[in-house]
Structures are given as structure tokens and as C-alpha cells.
Design a protein around this motif. Structure first.
Motif, mmCIF file in Angstrom:
data_model
loop_
_atom_site.group_PDB
_atom_site.id
_atom_site.type_symbol
_atom_site.label_atom_id
_atom_site.label_comp_id
_atom_site.label_asym_id
_atom_site.label_seq_id
_atom_site.Cartn_x
_atom_site.Cartn_y
_atom_site.Cartn_z
ATOM 1 N N ILE A 4 9.739 -10.540 4.959
ATOM 2 C CA ILE A 4 9.176 -10.680 3.611
ATOM 3 C C ILE A 4 8.221 -9.530 3.289
ATOM 4 N N ALA A 5 7.661 -8.880 4.307
ATOM 5 C CA ALA A 5 6.665 -7.825 4.112
ATOM 6 C C ALA A 5 7.120 -6.700 3.169
ATOM 7 N N PRO A 6 8.347 -6.172 3.281
ATOM 8 C CA PRO A 6 8.720 -5.080 2.382
ATOM 9 C C PRO A 6 8.660 -5.449 0.899
ATOM 10 N N ALA A 7 9.127 -6.639 0.552
ATOM 11 C CA ALA A 7 9.084 -7.054 -0.857
ATOM 12 C C ALA A 7 7.641 -7.242 -1.320
ATOM 13 N N SER A 8 6.820 -7.812 -0.470
ATOM 14 C CA SER A 8 5.418 -8.012 -0.812
ATOM 15 C C SER A 8 4.691 -6.675 -0.971
ATOM 16 N N GLN A 9 4.916 -5.760 -0.035
ATOM 17 C CA GLN A 9 4.269 -4.453 -0.124
ATOM 18 C C GLN A 9 4.762 -3.665 -1.331
ATOM 19 N N HIS A 10 6.044 -3.850 -1.665
ATOM 20 C CA HIS A 10 6.577 -3.176 -2.848
ATOM 21 C C HIS A 10 5.818 -3.614 -4.098
ATOM 22 N N ARG A 11 5.497 -4.897 -4.183
ATOM 23 C CA ARG A 11 4.729 -5.401 -5.333
ATOM 24 C C ARG A 11 3.341 -4.765 -5.370
ATOM 25 N N VAL A 12 2.690 -4.675 -4.236
ATOM 26 C CA VAL A 12 1.339 -4.126 -4.185
ATOM 27 C C VAL A 12 1.339 -2.619 -4.462
ATOM 28 N N LEU A 13 2.356 -1.917 -3.967
ATOM 29 C CA LEU A 13 2.410 -0.455 -4.104
ATOM 30 C C LEU A 13 3.259 0.021 -5.279
ATOM 31 N N PHE A 14 3.657 -0.894 -6.153
ATOM 32 C CA PHE A 14 4.538 -0.558 -7.268
ATOM 33 C C PHE A 14 3.966 0.598 -8.089
ATOM 34 N N ARG A 15 4.800 1.625 -8.252
ATOM 35 C CA ARG A 15 4.477 2.832 -9.037
ATOM 36 C C ARG A 15 3.233 3.567 -8.551
ATOM 37 N N GLN A 16 3.007 3.524 -7.262
ATOM 38 C CA GLN A 16 1.873 4.240 -6.687
ATOM 39 C C GLN A 16 2.306 5.502 -5.958
ATOM 40 N N GLY A 17 3.615 5.778 -5.910
ATOM 41 C CA GLY A 17 4.111 6.997 -5.272
ATOM 42 C C GLY A 17 4.222 6.911 -3.759
ATOM 43 N N HIS A 18 4.337 5.724 -3.223
ATOM 44 C CA HIS A 18 4.399 5.545 -1.767
ATOM 45 C C HIS A 18 5.764 5.051 -1.299
ATOM 46 N N LYS A 19 6.822 5.381 -2.022
ATOM 47 C CA LYS A 19 8.150 4.836 -1.696
ATOM 48 C C LYS A 19 8.606 5.252 -0.303
#
Length: 190
Positions: free
Chosen positions: A74-89
Motif C-alpha cells: 500500500i505504501a507506493p499509492a500512499s506516498q504517491h498521494r503525499v508526493l503528488f506533483r512534487q517532482g519526486h517520481k
């Protein structure tokens, strides 16, 4: 814009890799969550109090491993929400790969220990440990060792469009059906 050999920019490749990682996690996360939910209900069943201490430890290992696997998947989806559009893809892709491997390891432990627990409860014999060992070996081979043997090898098959220009060639006016018929030695009727 710098493009790689596949015609993708760095950002496009990171997006594609992240999507692929999420798709592979979706395959595993449902099974992990079902196993975890089942394990959460086991202590409330009538026969649980009759378990030997060794079986209780097996249950503990299975439960905690399933929880760890759930967290990792579940961590990748959760981190994606937190880092959304922050340039850390790219960082997210690397972390997601790590979490996918860690989740798979935890899932192997959860599945193996849960299976050993059930077989030991049913048969009270060395069959539980033999079965657990075989399952762990099978998972280690199919999930980790076999792919590890392919790392660094040439992924391009001998007759692919990359190595043989005639494979996949689409002459003007040819349809996919024409190409497939030619590939398999069939004649299409007009």
C-alpha cells in the motif's frame, strides 16, 4: 527534451515504470489483504485456544508478515498521494520497487507460516515443515531467483522487430490479419 532508446523522456519513463509497479502491486495486494483479514479473525475462533505454543508463534509470524506485506504493497499509492506533483517520481519509482520486493518477501513468510500452521493443526506432523520448506523454495525460485538470473542478460529475443526487421513489418496495405496469416503460414481469403 532528451529521449532514451525507446523514445521516452525521463519523466515519461518514470511515469510508465510507476504505473507498471502499481499494476503489479494490485495483483498481490488483494491476496495479502484477504490473508490478513482471515488471520485477524482466527484468534476468535473456538479452536484457537487449543493451539500449542509453537503454533501460536507460527500464527504470530503469519499475522505480522501479512501486516508488513500489506503496508509495503500500500505504501507506493500512499506516498504517491503525499508526493503528488512534487517532482519526486523517480524516487517514488525506486522506493516502490523496494517496497514491492519487501512486500513479496513478507508475503512468502506469511503464506509459508500460515500454511505450516494449518497443516500442523490438521496432521500434527513433520509434513507441516516439509510443506512450508517446499513452498518457501518454490516462492524463492519463481519470485526471486529465476528473475535474478535474467538480470543483466539481453532481453531481446532472437526474432523480434529489434533484431529482425522482417518480423512485425507492415507493408503498405497489409492488415494485422494479413501479417498474422503470413506469420503462421496461412492464406487469407479475399
Amino acid at each position: 527534451m532528451d529521449l532514451d532508446s525507446n523514445g521516452e523522456s525521463h519523466g515519461e519513463r518514470a511515469d510508465r515504470n510507476f504505473i507498471e509497479l502499481l499494476q503489479s502491486a494490485r495483483v498481490a495486494v488483494t491476496g495479502v489483504q484477504v490473508l490478513f483479514a482471515f488471520l485477524l479473525t482466527v484468534p476468535f475462533s473456538q479452536g484457537f485456544s487449543a493451539l500449542a505454543q509453537a503454533d501460536r508463534w507460527l500464527f504470530y509470524v503469519a499475522l505480522v508478515s501479512a501486516a508488513v506485506a500489506s503496508i509495503c504493497y500500500i505504501a507506493p499509492a500512499s506516498q504517491h498521494r503525499v508526493l503528488f506533483r512534487q517532482g519526486h517520481k523517480e524516487t517514488l519509482v525506486q522506493r516502490s520497487n523496494f517496497y514491492g520486493i519487501a512486500g513479496a518477501l513478507a508475503l512468502v513468510v506469511a503464506m509459508t507460516s500460515a500454511t505450516a500452521l494449518v497443516i500442523d493443526y490438521l496432521f500434527n506432523s513433520p509434513l507441516a515443515w516439509i510443506t512450508a520448506g517446499l513452498l518457501a523454495a518454490l516462492a524463492a525460485w519463481t519470485w526471486f531467483l529465476q528473475p535474478a538470473l535474467n538480470r543483466g542478460s539481453d532481453p531481446t529475443p532472437a526474432n523480434s522487430p529489434e533484431t529482425d526487421p522482417s518480423v512485425g513489418a507492415n507493408p503498405i496495405g497489409a492488415t494485422d490479419l494479413d501479417r498474422d496469416a503470413a506469420r503462421y503460414g496461412e492464406r487469407r481469403q479475399p
